[in-house]
Design an enzyme around this catalytic site. Structure first.
Site, PDB file in Angstrom:
ATOM      1  N   GLU A   1       9.305  13.605 -25.579  1.00  0.00           N
ATOM      2  CA  GLU A   1      10.489  12.910 -26.127  1.00  0.00           C
ATOM      3  C   GLU A   1       9.987  11.602 -26.721  1.00  0.00           C
ATOM      4  OE1 GLU A   1      13.183  14.190 -26.651  1.00  0.00           O
ATOM      5  OE2 GLU A   1      13.050  15.939 -25.353  1.00  0.00           O
TER       6      GLU A   1
ATOM      7  N   CYS B   1      15.332   4.269 -27.764  1.00  0.00           N
ATOM      8  CA  CYS B   1      14.839   5.270 -28.723  1.00  0.00           C
ATOM      9  C   CYS B   1      15.955   5.666 -29.685  1.00  0.00           C
ATOM     10  CB  CYS B   1      14.304   6.477 -27.979  1.00  0.00           C
ATOM     11  SG  CYS B   1      15.483   7.151 -26.818  1.00  0.00           S
TER      12      CYS B   1
ATOM     13  N   GLU C   1       9.346   3.057 -36.629  1.00  0.00           N
ATOM     14  CA  GLU C   1      10.100   2.517 -35.492  1.00  0.00           C
ATOM     15  C   GLU C   1       9.602   1.099 -35.180  1.00  0.00           C
ATOM     16  OE1 GLU C   1       9.318   4.082 -31.494  1.00  0.00           O
ATOM     17  OE2 GLU C   1      11.478   4.344 -31.283  1.00  0.00           O
TER      18      GLU C   1
HETATM   19  P1  NAD Z   1       4.289   4.337 -24.609  1.00  0.00           P
HETATM   20  O1  NAD Z   1       3.989   5.521 -25.450  1.00  0.00           O
HETATM   21  O2  NAD Z   1       3.445   3.130 -24.769  1.00  0.00           O
HETATM   22  O3  NAD Z   1       4.171   4.735 -23.054  1.00  0.00           O
HETATM   23  C1  NAD Z   1       4.983   5.727 -22.469  1.00  0.00           C
HETATM   24  C2  NAD Z   1       4.313   6.229 -21.208  1.00  0.00           C
HETATM   25  O4  NAD Z   1       3.169   7.002 -21.565  1.00  0.00           O
HETATM   26  C3  NAD Z   1       3.785   5.124 -20.283  1.00  0.00           C
HETATM   27  O5  NAD Z   1       3.976   5.503 -18.936  1.00  0.00           O
HETATM   28  C4  NAD Z   1       2.306   5.090 -20.627  1.00  0.00           C
HETATM   29  O6  NAD Z   1       1.502   4.554 -19.596  1.00  0.00           O
HETATM   30  C5  NAD Z   1       2.040   6.569 -20.837  1.00  0.00           C
HETATM   31  N1  NAD Z   1       0.852   6.924 -21.611  1.00  0.00           N
HETATM   32  C6  NAD Z   1       0.347   6.301 -22.699  1.00  0.00           C
HETATM   33  N2  NAD Z   1      -0.770   6.963 -23.124  1.00  0.00           N
HETATM   34  C7  NAD Z   1      -0.945   8.018 -22.297  1.00  0.00           C
HETATM   35  C8  NAD Z   1      -1.925   9.060 -22.201  1.00  0.00           C
HETATM   36  N3  NAD Z   1      -2.955   9.172 -23.058  1.00  0.00           N
HETATM   37  N4  NAD Z   1      -1.813   9.967 -21.211  1.00  0.00           N
HETATM   38  C9  NAD Z   1      -0.784   9.895 -20.334  1.00  0.00           C
HETATM   39  N5  NAD Z   1       0.149   8.935 -20.370  1.00  0.00           N
HETATM   40  C10 NAD Z   1       0.077   8.004 -21.340  1.00  0.00           C
HETATM   41  O7  NAD Z   1       5.837   3.996 -24.811  1.00  0.00           O
HETATM   42  P2  NAD Z   1       6.683   2.752 -24.224  1.00  0.00           P
HETATM   43  O8  NAD Z   1       6.308   1.503 -24.960  1.00  0.00           O
HETATM   44  O9  NAD Z   1       6.624   2.747 -22.737  1.00  0.00           O
HETATM   45  O10 NAD Z   1       8.165   3.197 -24.640  1.00  0.00           O
HETATM   46  C11 NAD Z   1       8.704   2.994 -25.903  1.00  0.00           C
HETATM   47  C12 NAD Z   1       8.631   4.262 -26.727  1.00  0.00           C
HETATM   48  O11 NAD Z   1       9.276   5.318 -26.030  1.00  0.00           O
HETATM   49  C13 NAD Z   1       9.375   4.142 -28.048  1.00  0.00           C
HETATM   50  O12 NAD Z   1       8.643   4.788 -29.051  1.00  0.00           O
HETATM   51  C14 NAD Z   1      10.682   4.889 -27.783  1.00  0.00           C
HETATM   52  O13 NAD Z   1      11.320   5.377 -28.923  1.00  0.00           O
HETATM   53  C15 NAD Z   1      10.210   5.981 -26.885  1.00  0.00           C
HETATM   54  N6  NAD Z   1      11.321   6.524 -26.090  1.00  0.00           N
HETATM   55  C16 NAD Z   1      11.777   7.779 -26.389  1.00  0.00           C
HETATM   56  C17 NAD Z   1      12.857   8.307 -25.685  1.00  0.00           C
HETATM   57  C18 NAD Z   1      13.371   9.696 -25.962  1.00  0.00           C
HETATM   58  O14 NAD Z   1      14.015  10.262 -25.086  1.00  0.00           O
HETATM   59  N7  NAD Z   1      13.139  10.252 -27.123  1.00  0.00           N
HETATM   60  C19 NAD Z   1      13.472   7.549 -24.678  1.00  0.00           C
HETATM   61  C20 NAD Z   1      12.981   6.266 -24.410  1.00  0.00           C
HETATM   62  C21 NAD Z   1      11.899   5.774 -25.121  1.00  0.00           C
END
Ligand code: NAD
Length: 474
Positions: free
Chosen positions: A246, A280, A376
């Site tokens: 997501e 998001c 974004e």
């Molecule tokens: P992010 O991608 O930086 O991190 C999300 C999670 O992924 C964190 O727990 C991070 O530690 C983990 N992660 C990062 N790299 C990884 C890897 N290689 N392997 C495993 N885990 C890894 O995102 P963020 O800054 O925490 O959140 C914001 C983003 O999330 C925005 O792009 C937003 O649009 C999106 N978001 C989407 C939804 C949805 O349902 N579509 C909902 C909320 C947020």
């Protein structure tokens, strides 16, 4: 005292830690958390695998009772948890409270599924034969969550996973682990057996490496940025792991010529700026019928001025801080880039100190193809675009790589229906903000906004369960 990881039923004192600070008052320490690496992730995955045979045999209604008790715990501790969330991720307290209630309701909703049919019976063409299908758990599932909905997102992944009999390793974002911590405490207090849920707090990359190696993992549900999600997908490509991503959005809000403009302006401003645009599904492009462009623009600026920017613990606040200094610098860079691409700031455009606040910002005269209208930003910035007919409005709405949420303000049925059919998004609203969707409905994006089965509602049961087909000659 630092918070520990929960592995194999024990809160383990961390070897290395980091401190999380308050984004509204960056000198103030909020909590000390583990800085876990691959060894902790592997230990948690092994513990979850060991707990699976017993948990899958636990009767579904007993599993559901645990979810119900956990929901009660969340309601009882609502104010403390909401406050912790608000301070750690800068979420306005009224939204933090609603998010904790939503997490509790999600637990209640999935608990109720235990009383629904668990499978079905089909007629067979063979004599004296029963053809059945039964939903069964997958095994160990890993849940990776972002910081912006620190309790609702872990809850909407955990509840269906646990209800169906899977065991779980949950890894929240280091920027906002407190929601996952409170959920783990709620489930522990509700009597969840040891190691059925394991919580590991730490950065993403080593966790991803552990998942790529650990043969125990059957499914991974990830919510976060497109970049991190696709990196994880590549890391898991060599194994038959069920994957759900997501991802981000660039959500359009269309205002049609017949709309109630004051109401449309309120919906657009709330969708764009509540929680400083860090959703998001936040509105990031507003597409307006050319005939009412100027009138709507004035109404939008008026609605934006009414939103209180400030301390998220203040009941009147609608716009809190950005999550950290890097996020605010990123917003600042995007606004500068928008100006370089010909944009004009109508309101906002400046950081507000102290803390990582940024004024709600509206830009116009930005070509829809400009990067600021394509990527974004995850901050309180929105661009305004005129459109002369519905075909053009839908074309602008669809002209990005994202497809999460979209909305239109109109009273005309034909316009609403054409928009519902034509827009490329996982969730489409009429006369609603782009942000927000109830938990009983499927949730997820199309194009670069999502991959794999949808979350929430009964779609989540399809992700966390498998159909086992039974052919019985009696
Ligand atoms: P992010 O991608 O930086 O991190 C999300 C999670 O992924 C964190 O727990 C991070 O530690 C983990 N992660 C990062 N790299 C990884 C890897 N290689 N392997 C495993 N885990 C890894 O995102 P963020 O800054 O925490 O959140 C914001 C983003 O999330 C925005 O792009 C937003 O649009 C999106 N978001 C989407 C939804 C949805 O349902 N579509 C909902 C909320 C947020």
């Amino acid at each position: 005292m630092p918070i520990g990881n929960l592995i194999a039923g024990r809160w383990q004192p961390p070897e290395r830690t980091y401190v999380r600070k308050n984004p509204s008052r960056p000198e103030e320490v909020v909590a000390e958390y583990p800085l876990s690496g691959k060894p902790e992730a592997m230990a948690a995955l092994r513990a979850a695998a060991a707990a699976f045979p017993r948990w899958r045999q636990t009767p579904p209604i007993e599993r559901a009772r645990i979810l119900q008790r956990a929901a009660r715990f969340l309601y009882e501790h609502l104010e403390t948890i909401a406050r912790d969330l608000s301070v750690e991720v800068g979420k306005p307290i009224f939204e933090a409270r609603a998010e904790v209630c939503r997490a509790a309701e999600i637990f209640e909703y999935y608990a109720a599924w235990a009383w629904q049919p668990q499978g079905f019976l089909l007629a067979s063409a063979r004599p004296a034969t029963e053809l059945r299908a039964r939903r069964v758990p997958l095994g160990v599932v890993a849940l990776i969550t972002p910081w912006n909905f620190p309790i609702a997102i872990p809850a909407w992944k955990l509840a269906p996973a646990l209800l169906l009999g899977n065991t779980v390793v949950l890894k929240p974002s280091t920027l906002g682990p407190c929601g996952a911590f409170h959920l783990a405490r709620a489930l522990e207090a509700a009597g969840l057996p040891p190691a059925v849920l394991n919580l590991v707090i730490g950065p993403g990359a080593p966790f991803g490496e552990a998942l790529a190696e650990a043969e125990e993992v059957r499914a991974v549900s990830f919510t976060g940025s497109v970049e991190a999600g696709l990196r994880l997908k590549a890391m898991l490509a060599h194994r038959p792991v069920r994957l759900q991503l997501e991802l981000g959005g660039k959500n359009p809000f269309v205002v049609w010529e017949d709309a109630d403009l004051a109401e449309a302006a309120r919906l657009a401003a709330e969708g764009a700026f509540f929680y400083a645009g860090q959703k998001c599904t936040a509105t990031s492009r507003i597409i307006v019928h050319i005939k009412i462009y100027e009138e709507f623009r004035d109404a939008l600026l008026e609605a934006t001025r009414r939103l209180k920017v400030g301390d998220p613990l203040d009941e009147a606040t609608r716009v809190g801080p950005l999550i950290d200094a890097a996020a605010r610098e990123n917003v600042q860079r995007w606004v500068k880039r928008g100006l370089e691409d010909g944009g004009r700031i109508l309101i906002g455009g400046q950081p507000v100190d102290p803390g990582y606040f940024y004024q709600p910002t509206v830009l116009e005269v930005v070509p829809p193809s400009a990067p600021i209208a394509q990527e974004e930003i995850f901050g309180p910035v929105v661009t305004l675009h005129p459109a002369s007919d519905l075909r053009e409005a839908i074309a602008i709405a669809n002209a990005t790589r994202y497809g999460l949420s979209a909305s239109i303000a109109t009273r005309r049925l034909d316009v609403a229906e054409a928009f519902l059919n034509g827009v490329e998004a996982g969730i489409v609203h009429v006369n609603q903000p782009t942000a927000g969707i109830e938990y009983q409905a499927p949730f997820g994006g199309v194009k670069d906004s999502g991959y794999g089965p949808k979350e929430q509602g009964w779609s989540a049961l399809d992700f966390y369960g498998d159909w086992k087909t039974l052919v019985v000659r009696v």
